[in-house]
Design an enzyme around this catalytic site. Structure first.
Site, PDB file in Angstrom:
ATOM      1  N   LYS A   1       0.844  -1.207   0.000  1.00  0.00           N
ATOM      2  CA  LYS A   1       0.000   0.000   0.000  1.00  0.00           C
ATOM      3  C   LYS A   1       0.875   1.252   0.000  1.00  0.00           C
ATOM      4  CE  LYS A   1      -1.844   1.520   4.015  1.00  0.00           C
ATOM      5  NZ  LYS A   1      -1.577   2.918   4.366  1.00  0.00           N
ATOM      6  N   ASN A   2       1.898   1.273   0.865  1.00  0.00           N
ATOM      7  CA  ASN A   2       2.680   2.493   1.053  1.00  0.00           C
ATOM      8  C   ASN A   2       3.754   2.708  -0.002  1.00  0.00           C
ATOM      9  OD1 ASN A   2       1.030   3.051   3.137  1.00  0.00           O
ATOM     10  ND2 ASN A   2       2.511   2.567   4.755  1.00  0.00           N
TER      11      ASN A   2
ATOM     12  N   ARG B   1      -5.295  10.503   4.214  1.00  0.00           N
ATOM     13  CA  ARG B   1      -4.291  11.555   4.359  1.00  0.00           C
ATOM     14  C   ARG B   1      -3.152  11.423   3.362  1.00  0.00           C
ATOM     15  NH1 ARG B   1      -1.049  11.713   6.684  1.00  0.00           N
ATOM     16  NH2 ARG B   1      -0.917  13.503   7.806  1.00  0.00           N
TER      17      ARG B   1
ATOM     18  N   CYS C   1      -5.493  12.318  12.291  1.00  0.00           N
ATOM     19  CA  CYS C   1      -6.235  11.049  12.254  1.00  0.00           C
ATOM     20  C   CYS C   1      -6.113  10.487  13.665  1.00  0.00           C
ATOM     21  CB  CYS C   1      -5.650  10.119  11.203  1.00  0.00           C
ATOM     22  SG  CYS C   1      -4.071   9.471  11.689  1.00  0.00           S
TER      23      CYS C   1
ATOM     24  N   ARG D   1      -0.417  14.619  12.623  1.00  0.00           N
ATOM     25  CA  ARG D   1       0.050  14.362  11.250  1.00  0.00           C
ATOM     26  C   ARG D   1       0.249  15.664  10.471  1.00  0.00           C
ATOM     27  NH1 ARG D   1      -1.438   8.992  10.248  1.00  0.00           N
ATOM     28  NH2 ARG D   1       0.167   8.967   8.640  1.00  0.00           N
ATOM     29  N   PRO D   2       1.025  16.614  10.961  1.00  0.00           N
ATOM     30  CA  PRO D   2       1.246  17.868  10.223  1.00  0.00           C
ATOM     31  C   PRO D   2       2.022  17.626   8.923  1.00  0.00           C
ATOM     32  CG  PRO D   2       2.703  17.748  12.115  1.00  0.00           C
ATOM     33  CD  PRO D   2       1.806  16.550  12.202  1.00  0.00           C
ATOM     34  N   VAL D   3       1.967  18.601   8.032  1.00  0.00           N
ATOM     35  CA  VAL D   3       2.702  18.495   6.759  1.00  0.00           C
ATOM     36  C   VAL D   3       3.650  19.681   6.581  1.00  0.00           C
ATOM     37  CG1 VAL D   3       1.025  17.044   5.556  1.00  0.00           C
ATOM     38  CG2 VAL D   3       0.727  19.556   5.560  1.00  0.00           C
ATOM     39  N   ASP D   4       4.100  20.248   7.709  1.00  0.00           N
ATOM     40  CA  ASP D   4       4.977  21.429   7.634  1.00  0.00           C
ATOM     41  C   ASP D   4       6.280  21.172   6.886  1.00  0.00           C
ATOM     42  OD1 ASP D   4       5.117  19.847  10.167  1.00  0.00           O
ATOM     43  OD2 ASP D   4       7.005  20.953  10.356  1.00  0.00           O
ATOM     44  N   GLN D   5       6.802  19.954   6.972  1.00  0.00           N
ATOM     45  CA  GLN D   5       8.065  19.665   6.277  1.00  0.00           C
ATOM     46  C   GLN D   5       7.874  19.619   4.755  1.00  0.00           C
ATOM     47  OE1 GLN D   5      11.030  19.390   8.122  1.00  0.00           O
ATOM     48  NE2 GLN D   5       9.590  20.186   9.643  1.00  0.00           N
TER      49      GLN D   5
ATOM     50  N   ASP E   1       4.461   0.794  12.099  1.00  0.00           N
ATOM     51  CA  ASP E   1       3.272   0.134  11.542  1.00  0.00           C
ATOM     52  C   ASP E   1       3.145  -1.312  11.992  1.00  0.00           C
ATOM     53  OD1 ASP E   1       3.236   1.825   8.300  1.00  0.00           O
ATOM     54  OD2 ASP E   1       2.726   2.444  10.322  1.00  0.00           O
TER      55      ASP E   1
ATOM     56  N   ILE F   1       7.306   7.396  17.108  1.00  0.00           N
ATOM     57  CA  ILE F   1       6.977   8.114  15.873  1.00  0.00           C
ATOM     58  C   ILE F   1       5.683   8.917  16.009  1.00  0.00           C
ATOM     59  CG2 ILE F   1       6.510   7.892  13.393  1.00  0.00           C
ATOM     60  CD1 ILE F   1       9.306   6.967  14.041  1.00  0.00           C
TER      61      ILE F   1
ATOM     62  N   ARG G   1      -8.887  -0.657   4.316  1.00  0.00           N
ATOM     63  CA  ARG G   1      -8.014   0.356   3.700  1.00  0.00           C
ATOM     64  C   ARG G   1      -6.647  -0.236   3.378  1.00  0.00           C
ATOM     65  NH1 ARG G   1      -7.727   5.827   6.846  1.00  0.00           N
ATOM     66  NH2 ARG G   1      -6.260   5.996   5.153  1.00  0.00           N
TER      67      ARG G   1
HETATM   68  C1  EPZ Z   1       3.989   7.126   6.429  1.00  0.00           C
HETATM   69  O1  EPZ Z   1       3.160   8.126   6.982  1.00  0.00           O
HETATM   70  C2  EPZ Z   1       3.111   5.899   6.264  1.00  0.00           C
HETATM   71  N1  EPZ Z   1       2.028   6.189   5.323  1.00  0.00           N
HETATM   72  C3  EPZ Z   1       2.541   5.497   7.628  1.00  0.00           C
HETATM   73  O2  EPZ Z   1       1.791   4.292   7.448  1.00  0.00           O
HETATM   74  C4  EPZ Z   1       3.718   5.207   8.559  1.00  0.00           C
HETATM   75  O3  EPZ Z   1       3.220   4.891   9.848  1.00  0.00           O
HETATM   76  C5  EPZ Z   1       4.630   6.436   8.648  1.00  0.00           C
HETATM   77  O4  EPZ Z   1       5.062   6.818   7.325  1.00  0.00           O
HETATM   78  C6  EPZ Z   1       5.877   6.188   9.488  1.00  0.00           C
HETATM   79  O5  EPZ Z   1       6.596   5.122   8.952  1.00  0.00           O
HETATM   80  C7  EPZ Z   1       2.305   6.166   3.992  1.00  0.00           C
HETATM   81  O6  EPZ Z   1       3.428   5.915   3.580  1.00  0.00           O
HETATM   82  C8  EPZ Z   1       1.168   6.452   3.068  1.00  0.00           C
HETATM   83  P1  EPZ Z   1       5.832  10.537   8.559  1.00  0.00           P
HETATM   84  P2  EPZ Z   1       3.675   9.659   7.024  1.00  0.00           P
HETATM   85  O7  EPZ Z   1       5.718  11.788   7.765  1.00  0.00           O
HETATM   86  O8  EPZ Z   1       4.585   9.917   5.888  1.00  0.00           O
HETATM   87  C9  EPZ Z   1       5.895  13.936  11.878  1.00  0.00           C
HETATM   88  C10 EPZ Z   1      -0.043   2.884   7.680  1.00  0.00           C
HETATM   89  O9  EPZ Z   1      -0.502   2.319   8.681  1.00  0.00           O
HETATM   90  N2  EPZ Z   1       5.814  14.893  10.754  1.00  0.00           N
HETATM   91  O10 EPZ Z   1       7.006   9.646   8.326  1.00  0.00           O
HETATM   92  O11 EPZ Z   1       2.467  10.524   7.197  1.00  0.00           O
HETATM   93  C11 EPZ Z   1       4.646  13.091  12.006  1.00  0.00           C
HETATM   94  O12 EPZ Z   1       3.657  13.762  12.766  1.00  0.00           O
HETATM   95  C12 EPZ Z   1       0.389   4.326   7.753  1.00  0.00           C
HETATM   96  O13 EPZ Z   1       0.125   2.332   6.566  1.00  0.00           O
HETATM   97  C13 EPZ Z   1       5.803  16.262  11.013  1.00  0.00           C
HETATM   98  O14 EPZ Z   1       5.834  16.688  12.175  1.00  0.00           O
HETATM   99  O15 EPZ Z   1       4.521   9.677   8.367  1.00  0.00           O
HETATM  100  C14 EPZ Z   1       5.176  11.860  12.697  1.00  0.00           C
HETATM  101  O16 EPZ Z   1       5.242  12.110  14.096  1.00  0.00           O
HETATM  102  C15 EPZ Z   1       0.070   4.923   9.106  1.00  0.00           C
HETATM  103  N3  EPZ Z   1       5.743  17.140   9.969  1.00  0.00           N
HETATM  104  C16 EPZ Z   1       6.601  11.711  12.153  1.00  0.00           C
HETATM  105  O17 EPZ Z   1       6.939  12.997  11.620  1.00  0.00           O
HETATM  106  C17 EPZ Z   1       5.700  16.720   8.662  1.00  0.00           C
HETATM  107  O18 EPZ Z   1       5.663  17.563   7.738  1.00  0.00           O
HETATM  108  C18 EPZ Z   1       6.745  10.684  11.034  1.00  0.00           C
HETATM  109  O19 EPZ Z   1       5.708  10.923  10.118  1.00  0.00           O
HETATM  110  C19 EPZ Z   1       5.711  15.313   8.414  1.00  0.00           C
HETATM  111  C20 EPZ Z   1       5.779  14.429   9.466  1.00  0.00           C
END
Ligand code: EPZ
Length: 416
Positions: free
Chosen positions: A22-23, A92, A116, A121-125, A304, A326, A396
């Protein structure tokens, strides 16, 4: 609302096939936006999230056709670079269109994904990186608006390891003017699968899989055919289910290559595991040993798989300490496992799981994708019947879950 009824106490035995990841599929579907020629993908899993992504791309003007596990996307006519709230709120990962749209169309309007169950789950980066590449990005009325004539290569550093952040910026950089370096990049195998697909579309990328990825921008990408890698989290989930239920299974269409941390922990718990080129065999011990773990970015133990391993630890011998580093709220499955008789104490991002002799079936509620998987594992182990509500979460991320469990001898059925 569908529910899943499980009659526990049956060890899983037999063979099951693992689907595409999926990912990996979700970002790679978005990569189609970067080219004006068709992208054909094979081994695409049949999941609700994949369906949502295809709907999102189609309403942008991408021509989508699907034949079983093969999907072809043609983004020649891109006429609506918008990801609306109605679709984004259900998934998301829709944020993954932001980078490709900005690079290809010079503009994007993507609804903020919102939080969620497992965290804010911010997207600031994602925004910080696109801004550094010259895009004018602002957030208003719940949407991220990005505008740019052409992105410029830049040196990017993410404050924390972010999987989709790395993927968004890597895709955007493919069409930028000049070289982009992403430092502190995510090393997940799904990032590498995306990079491999982009390279076969004509992108110039090196370092994927390490924490420094270099992308030399090109003027355009072309079509290609790419096979989605196996789902390592689905693989790990069935390995945990077989271990917890005291069974012996063979999983095909997958490999041990991306699961070292999980396999290490399963062996510490007493399982015998043997990898083949395209399959994994697991035999559970008479009595599982409790195994502590700490989630971390790849190649360490994946977040995960945390919920699934907590379920396994509920009936292991001894006490396990589980630390989730995480996400800030990824223990929702714990209270449901306690309803089944587990002994779990939560203290912030640490869970102390004391093994008990048995679990007793009950009605429980799924809250997020991997929490649901954890409840399925516990239901397979519990004495008597377990009814899991809100299993749309499962649909999902797990393709044909009941069929695969039935093939392994589980007594499970979906009820309305
Ligand atoms: C990906 O989510 C996966 N989803 C998630 O899988 C997985 O749990 C996660 O990576 C960690 O491995 C997909 O690939 C579609 P992150 P993602 O950005 O990219 C913080 C599942 O069950 N962060 O690596 O959204 C964030 O809040 C799903 O299949 C910021 O603060 O995760 C988290 O604490 C769930 N700002 C940490 O970083 C940002 O701009 C890691 O998040 C981005 C992230």
């Amino acid at each position: 609302m569908d529910k899943l009824l499980i009659e526990g106490g049956v060890p899983l035995r037999g063979e099951a096939g693992i689907s595409g990841a999926k990912n990996a599929a979700l970002p790679i579907l978005c990569a189609a936006l970067l080219a004006r020629e068709p992208l054909t993908l094979t081994n695409v899993p049949k999941l609700n999230d994949v369906g949502t992504m295809l709907k999102l791309l189609a309403q942008m003007g991408v021509k989508v056709s699907r034949d079983g596990a093969t999907v072809t996307l043609d983004a020649a006519e891109l006429n609506n670079p918008v990801a609306p709230y109605e679709l984004v709120k259900t998934m998301r990962a829709s944020i993954l269109v932001l980078g490709p749209l900005t690079a290809r169309a010079g503009e994007a309007r993507v609804s903020l994904p919102g939080g969620c169950a497992i965290g804010a789950r911010p997207v600031d980066q994602h925004i910080k990186g696109l801004t550094a590449m010259g895009a004018e990005v602002n957030v208003e009325h719940g949407y991220v608006h990005a505008k740019v004539t052409r992105l410029k290569g830049a040196r990017l550093f993410t404050d924390m390891v972010t999987v989709t952040g790395t993927e968004n910026l890597m895709m955007a950089a493919c069409l930028a003017d000049g070289e982009t370096v992403i430092e502190n990049a995510a090393r997940e195998p799904e990032v590498v699968d995306l990079a491999n697909c982009l390279v076969s579309m004509g992108a110039q990328i090196s370092g994927a899989g390490s924490d420094v990825i270099r992308i030399r921008g090109v003027d355009r990408l072309h079509g290609t055919t790419h096979r989605i890698m196996p789902d390592r989290i689905e693989t790990g989930t069935y390995l945990c289910a077989a271990a917890a239920s005291g069974g012996a299974v063979r999983l095909t269409g997958t490999s041990t290559s991306y699961l070292d941390a999980v396999i290490d922990k399963l062996m510490d718990a007493g399982c015998e595991i043997q990898g083949e080129r395209d399959a994994i065999n697991l035999k559970a011990p008479q009595q599982l040993q409790a195994v502590s773990l700490r989630t971390s970015p790849y190649p360490a133990f994946p977040t995960d798989m945390q919920a699934q391993f907590m379920a396994l630890n509920t009936i292991a011998d001894g006490t396990a300490i589980i630390r989730e580093t995480i996400f800030e709220n990824r223990f929702m499955h714990a209270v449901e496992l306690i309803r089944l008789g587990a002994n779990i104490k939560i203290d912030g991002n640490t869970a102390v799981v004391k093994g008990v002799a048995k679990l007793d079936g009950a009605t429980v509620m799924a809250t997020d994708l991997r929490a649901s998987a954890s409840l399925v594992i516990a239901g397979l182990v519990a004495q008597g019947e377990t009814l899991i509500e809100r299993i749309y979460h499962l649909d999902r991320g797990y393709e044909r879950l009941e069929q695969k469990l039935l093939a392994l001898g589980a007594r499970v059925r979906r009820v309305k």
